[in-house]
Design a protein around this motif. Structure first.
Motif, mmCIF file in Angstrom:
data_model
loop_
_atom_site.group_PDB
_atom_site.id
_atom_site.type_symbol
_atom_site.label_atom_id
_atom_site.label_comp_id
_atom_site.label_asym_id
_atom_site.label_seq_id
_atom_site.Cartn_x
_atom_site.Cartn_y
_atom_site.Cartn_z
ATOM 1 N N ALA A 26 0.837 -1.199 0.000
ATOM 2 C CA ALA A 26 0.000 0.000 0.000
ATOM 3 C C ALA A 26 0.868 1.243 0.000
ATOM 4 O O ALA A 26 1.998 1.234 0.498
ATOM 5 C CB ALA A 26 -0.922 0.009 1.221
ATOM 6 N N TRP A 85 0.683 5.014 1.420
ATOM 7 C CA TRP A 85 -0.052 5.839 2.372
ATOM 8 C C TRP A 85 0.389 7.293 2.266
ATOM 9 O O TRP A 85 1.538 7.582 1.949
ATOM 10 C CB TRP A 85 0.197 5.362 3.799
ATOM 11 C CG TRP A 85 -0.156 3.941 4.063
ATOM 12 C CD1 TRP A 85 0.696 2.870 4.080
ATOM 13 C CD2 TRP A 85 -1.454 3.410 4.350
ATOM 14 N NE1 TRP A 85 0.017 1.723 4.367
ATOM 15 C CE2 TRP A 85 -1.315 2.013 4.539
ATOM 16 C CE3 TRP A 85 -2.729 3.974 4.462
ATOM 17 C CZ2 TRP A 85 -2.384 1.182 4.833
ATOM 18 C CZ3 TRP A 85 -3.797 3.149 4.765
ATOM 19 C CH2 TRP A 85 -3.633 1.772 4.944
ATOM 20 N N ARG A 97 -11.034 5.266 3.505
ATOM 21 C CA ARG A 97 -9.630 5.373 3.090
ATOM 22 C C ARG A 97 -8.747 5.982 4.181
ATOM 23 O O ARG A 97 -7.525 5.819 4.138
ATOM 24 C CB ARG A 97 -9.507 6.195 1.804
ATOM 25 C CG ARG A 97 -10.255 5.572 0.635
ATOM 26 C CD ARG A 97 -9.999 6.315 -0.656
ATOM 27 N NE ARG A 97 -8.673 6.067 -1.183
ATOM 28 C CZ ARG A 97 -8.349 5.019 -1.942
ATOM 29 N NH1 ARG A 97 -9.253 4.103 -2.229
ATOM 30 N NH2 ARG A 97 -7.126 4.878 -2.409
ATOM 31 N N LYS A 146 -7.036 5.864 7.615
ATOM 32 C CA LYS A 146 -6.622 4.708 8.415
ATOM 33 C C LYS A 146 -6.369 5.050 9.870
ATOM 34 O O LYS A 146 -6.693 4.261 10.756
ATOM 35 C CB LYS A 146 -5.354 4.105 7.800
ATOM 36 C CG LYS A 146 -4.811 2.871 8.506
ATOM 37 C CD LYS A 146 -5.748 1.693 8.387
ATOM 38 C CE LYS A 146 -5.101 0.419 8.935
ATOM 39 N NZ LYS A 146 -6.039 -0.719 8.922
ATOM 40 N N LEU A 183 -5.061 6.164 2.805
ATOM 41 C CA LEU A 183 -4.655 5.197 1.794
ATOM 42 C C LEU A 183 -4.748 5.834 0.405
ATOM 43 O O LEU A 183 -5.846 6.088 -0.092
ATOM 44 C CB LEU A 183 -5.542 3.952 1.857
ATOM 45 C CG LEU A 183 -5.260 2.870 0.804
ATOM 46 C CD1 LEU A 183 -3.848 2.313 0.954
ATOM 47 C CD2 LEU A 183 -6.300 1.751 0.887
ATOM 48 N N GLU A 187 -3.450 0.874 -3.467
ATOM 49 C CA GLU A 187 -2.851 -0.433 -3.280
ATOM 50 C C GLU A 187 -2.151 -0.835 -4.570
ATOM 51 O O GLU A 187 -2.525 -0.393 -5.655
ATOM 52 C CB GLU A 187 -3.901 -1.469 -2.899
ATOM 53 C CG GLU A 187 -4.423 -1.296 -1.485
ATOM 54 C CD GLU A 187 -5.314 -2.437 -1.052
ATOM 55 O OE1 GLU A 187 -5.192 -2.877 0.113
ATOM 56 O OE2 GLU A 187 -6.145 -2.879 -1.877
#
Length: 229
Positions: free
Chosen positions: A88, A90, A164, A166, A180, A183
């Motif tokens: 991912a 971030w 989205r 986190k 996020l 991915e």
């Protein structure tokens, strides 16, 4: 075919492969530099004095600057921990100014596995949730028995409504949201184990939205503390 000819052919193949791999590596570096330049240009539309202060940690790029008179920090983190189904990317957005809280307050959404961007897993004390917090959220602190203005915090969780966002971190030295961005592409990662994120880029509107939310939360907490005093 003579042994000399065979050796020359093998040597030519090895040389061609070496040159091709070098070309691929050079192209990858150039793409990474171009993507970094695009990210920085987008960030500077919101944070005009943003400066790259990255320390060389693989997969992590950090900028610092000022926004609306407050010191801020932006960071992109590529998380490739084996516990994740897919790597991912971030975006961490922080306001690094004083907040009137007595300890660390950390809200993590769906904390099913360790992360590379947070110390949430090292916080030992879980907090009960007041009304208004997402069902998937877990709250922790580093100090047992500490009380936080959960009613105020719950009123500023709009970014967490989309799935989205986190993490929300509140400390005496600042506030942070981790978002996020993307991915990794499943096909490329499954075949080549390469964490490629396609055309995912930093959206200036998202930066401003998250900074605005963090600023409002910080102001509300500090105002409440001044009134209580």
């Amino acid at each position: 075919m003579s042994e000399v000819t065979s050796a020359l052919l093998v040597g030519a193949i090895v040389l061609a492969l070496t040159l091709h791999l070098a070309w691929l590596a050079r192209r990858s570096r150039n793409r990474a530099l171009a993507a970094l330049a695009v990210d920085e240009a987008r960030i500077r539309t919101i944070i005009a004095d943003a400066a790259d202060i990255s320390d060389g940690t693989a997969g992590v790029v950090t900028w610092e600057g000022s926004w609306n008179g407050q010191r801020v920090q932006l960071r992109t983190i590529v998380d490739t921990l084996a516990t994740r189904k897919l790597p991912a990317r971030w975006l961490s957005v922080s306001i690094t100014e004083k907040v009137a809280v007595p300890a660390t307050f950390d809200m993590m959404m769906r904390p099913g596995s360790p992360t590379t961007f947070s110390n949430f897993d090292h916080l030992q004390h879980t907090l009960p949730k007041a009304p208004g917090f997402p069902l998937e959220a877990v709250l922790r602190t580093d100090r047992r028995g500490t009380r936080f203005p959960q009613g105020i915090i719950a009123d500023h969780l709009e970014p967490f409504s989309e799935g989205r966002a986190k993490e929300l971190l509140i400390t005496p030295n600042g506030v942070r949201i981790v978002w996020l961005l993307a991915e990794a592409e499943r096909a490329r990662y499954g075949v080549f184990r390469q964490a490629a994120f396609g055309e995912a880029q930093i959206d200036p509107a998202l930066i401003e939205r998250l900074l605005t939310s963090l600023s409002a939360l910080r102001d509300a907490i500090n105002k409440s503390e001044r009134q209580a005093a």
